[in-house]
Structures are given as structure tokens and as C-alpha cells.
Design an enzyme around this catalytic site. Sequence first.
Site, PDB file in Angstrom:
ATOM      1  N   GLY A  86     -16.440   4.839  -3.685  1.00 39.09           N
ATOM      2  CA  GLY A  86     -15.925   5.437  -2.452  1.00 39.09           C
ATOM      3  C   GLY A  86     -15.544   4.425  -1.393  1.00 39.09           C
ATOM      4  CB  SER A 102     -15.855   2.478  -8.110  1.00 43.99           C
ATOM      5  OG  SER A 102     -15.556   3.704  -7.493  1.00 43.99           O
ATOM      6  CG  ASP A 116      -6.245   1.719  -7.650  1.00 45.91           C
ATOM      7  OD1 ASP A 116      -5.598   0.906  -6.966  1.00 45.91           O
ATOM      8  OD2 ASP A 116      -6.655   2.809  -7.205  1.00 45.91           O
ATOM      9  CD  GLU A 144      -3.045  -0.556   0.082  1.00 49.34           C
ATOM     10  OE1 GLU A 144      -3.053  -0.274  -1.142  1.00 49.34           O
ATOM     11  OE2 GLU A 144      -3.617  -1.539   0.553  1.00 49.34           O
ATOM     12  N   GLY A 155     -12.898   2.349  -1.623  1.00 49.44           N
ATOM     13  CA  GLY A 155     -11.496   1.954  -1.750  1.00 49.44           C
ATOM     14  C   GLY A 155     -11.319   0.708  -2.590  1.00 49.44           C
ATOM     15  CG  LEU A 156     -13.688  -2.021  -2.549  1.00 50.27           C
ATOM     16  CD1 LEU A 156     -15.038  -2.714  -2.333  1.00 50.27           C
ATOM     17  CD2 LEU A 156     -12.550  -2.913  -2.049  1.00 50.27           C
TER      18      LEU A 156
HETATM   19  C1  GLA Z   1      -5.214   4.325  -4.194  1.00 47.84           C
HETATM   20  C2  GLA Z   1      -4.455   4.752  -5.424  1.00 47.84           C
HETATM   21  C3  GLA Z   1      -3.367   3.728  -5.768  1.00 47.84           C
HETATM   22  C4  GLA Z   1      -2.509   3.405  -4.551  1.00 47.84           C
HETATM   23  C5  GLA Z   1      -3.379   3.108  -3.338  1.00 47.84           C
HETATM   24  C6  GLA Z   1      -2.567   2.936  -2.091  1.00 47.84           C
HETATM   25  O1  GLA Z   1      -5.944   3.160  -4.450  1.00 47.84           O
HETATM   26  O2  GLA Z   1      -5.309   4.886  -6.525  1.00 47.84           O
HETATM   27  O3  GLA Z   1      -2.586   4.201  -6.822  1.00 47.84           O
HETATM   28  O4  GLA Z   1      -1.607   4.445  -4.292  1.00 47.84           O
HETATM   29  O5  GLA Z   1      -4.337   4.122  -3.114  1.00 47.84           O
HETATM   30  O6  GLA Z   1      -1.790   1.803  -2.151  1.00 47.84           O
END
Ligand code: GLA
Length: 383
Positions: free
Chosen positions: A121, A126, A171, A32, A123-124
Site C-alpha cells: 500500500g 508490492s 510495475d 507517471e 505505492g512501491l
Molecule cells: C500504478 C500503476 C501503474 C502506473 C502508475 C502511475 O503504479 O500500477 O501501471 O499507471 O500507477 O504511473
Amino acid sequence: MGEQVRDGFAELYGTAPEGVWSAPGRVNLIGEHTDYNDGFVMPFALPHTAVAAVSRRADGVLRLHSADVDGGVVELRLDDLVPGTDRTWTAYPAGVVWALREAGHPVTGADVHLASTVPAGAGLSSSAALEVVVALALNDLYELGLPRWKLARLCQRAENVYVGAPTGIMDQTASACCEEGHALFLDTRDLSQRQIPFDLAAEGMRLLVVDTRVKHSHSEGEYGKRRAGCERGAALLGVDALRDVPYGELDAALARLGDDEEAVRLVRHVVTEDERVEKVVELLRAGDPRAIGPVLVAGHASLRDDFRISCPELDLVVDTALATGALGARMTGGGFGGSAIVLAEAADVDTVTKAVQEAFAAAGFTAPRVFEAVPAAGARRLS
Ligand code: GLA
């Protein structure tokens, strides 16, 4: 969902679309805030997808419609697309068209109808799913011949420049490149990748996603501050990116940062997190998936204490899950809300889920959404 989106397109635009594509959201197993430090990440695709029915247009017009948003068709002229001017959902698909054209690709317009099952929203990813599904559709329809990693780069550019969120490459690459039954071990420096078999069910385990319902946003300042702080740390250490600090030299590097506590914390997180990703890959390859639990927990502690991007809800998921027998748990994604993942024996899943739900109720938090995640396919053409 493909059929529904195809029918929705026909109803809206009066003809059948040229094709239908899908692109998934993702969870990150480990790694992360390493992706904008040229480091390692290990996401896998969710079964939740954005689906797009698309046809080409020759007249420089982009028409966008989403089944998930109130309001009609949004009509934009390609020549009028200007980065940083759109604060609504249309910035994601429009940003992709902008990025393709800016890179010299001959996209002359499109009709698009979208629908998504990726929770927004949470954190997956979208938004990455929306970007990638449009990029893949246009790549196919306009026969651009761009490889998946390149599409991911263009989608990242759409997000960074057009939408204005300073995110890394994880992502979009996850959505574009993941494979069913696998986690994606990605080196974000050169985008080299390895598909790592990740079948927890076969081992009697489950991975839960717990969406805390605390909405996060990357365009807000904290993500950008962490990113700038990491870049500052790299500059202080005289390296191109924090990826270049060898694990064995971390203590010496931290000593060089002296009493610059902010830099110490950020650098320590990123370097140890890269090492954790490699550790998880090693454990999975050695056939010891239970042993990744403590590595996930260490990752959470580092994000909470050093990187300082957790929140009470995420910490409560992790603490409660671990207290009720989970093998590991950590926040996933950008932080400041969103989702946590929990690794548990199949037999313990109900106990852990119930305990998390009760803990949320007792703390007066909004009820979380809990679901099991099995590594699904990356972006693809449906019809
Ligand atoms: C978000 C960002 C990614 C990455 C994560 C953290 O999802 O879009 O690029 O930096 O946070 O790991």
C-alpha cells in the site's frame, strides 16, 4: 531471505521446494500515469523483494501461503479460479496462474510459500512483485520459455482482469526487467527498453523514498477515472493514445479541446510527462544528473495541479524537501497516498530527512518511513 523462505516451505509442505525466486518492488523516477497512454516511464527496482519457494503439482491444485499474512495455507482448485471473486492477497498469485492457463500454458498446479519485504500500500508495487515472482517461478518450473516482457504482460492481465485493478504495464515490467545500477527507460507502447546507468552515489547524491503511510488502492475509483478520462481525451483528439500527440503540437491540441477543462488537464499532464521522461534520459546520458531535479519538481506540480492525484502528505514531503535544499522531489506511483521520492546531495540527506519528519509531526500526520533507494536487480532465481 531466500533461505528462510525455503525453510518455511519445507516446514509447511513437508518437502524441500523445487526452487526459490525473488522479484523486487519499484520506484518510478519519472513518467507517471503515462503507461496506459502508450507513453514512457522510467522506474528502477528496489532492494525490497517478494520471495517465493515453489514446487509443481500435477493434480490441478494450487496451495498458497504467505509468511506475512495471518492464516494458514489457502487451497484452490485451478478449475475454480474465477476473475473478480477474490478480494484477498491470494488473488495476485492465483491471478497469475489463471492468466497463464488462460493463455494456454500447461500449468497443472503448485505449492507456493511467499514472503515479502516490499511495503504494502506504499505505492512501491508490492502486488507486482508478488505476481512477477510467481510468474517467473512457474515459467522456469514448467519450462514455458516466456520472455520477461511477456511474463509482465500476463501479470498485468492477472491484475486487470483477475484482481480487477485497471493498472498499466509499468510495475510488472519494472519488477521483471530492471537491472542493478540502472533505471529502465521503457516505451510502454511496444515494451522496447533501454537500461540507463543510474549511480547517484558515485555523483555524491542520494535518492530517498518517503512512504507517507497514507494507503492507496488502485481498485478504488479515482485511478480508473483518470484512465478513462485520458482515453476520452485521446478520442476527442482523434489519436489512438495520448502518446501520439507530438510535444510541439500540444498547444494546438489543447486549443481543440476548447473549454473541456477536464480533458485539457489530463492531456496536458500526459503529454508533458512523456516529454519529461525523455528529458531525464537525455540529462542522465549527458552526465548531468543534478539537472533532473527541476524536471522531477515539474512532474510533481503537473500531477498535483493537472492530474489532481497528490495529497497533503505528498505535497508536504515535496515542499519541505525543496525548502531544505533537496535538488528535486515528487510523488511516485499511482498517487492518492503512497510514497514520494527526494533527490538530494549526500551531505543534505540528514537535514532533509529530519525536516520532513518534523513537518509531519507538526502537521499531526503519521510518522513517514524514509529510506534510501539504490537501483537493485530485477526478478531472478535464487536457488
Ligand atoms: C500504478 C500503476 C501503474 C502506473 C502508475 C502511475 O503504479 O500500477 O501501471 O499507471 O500507477 O504511473
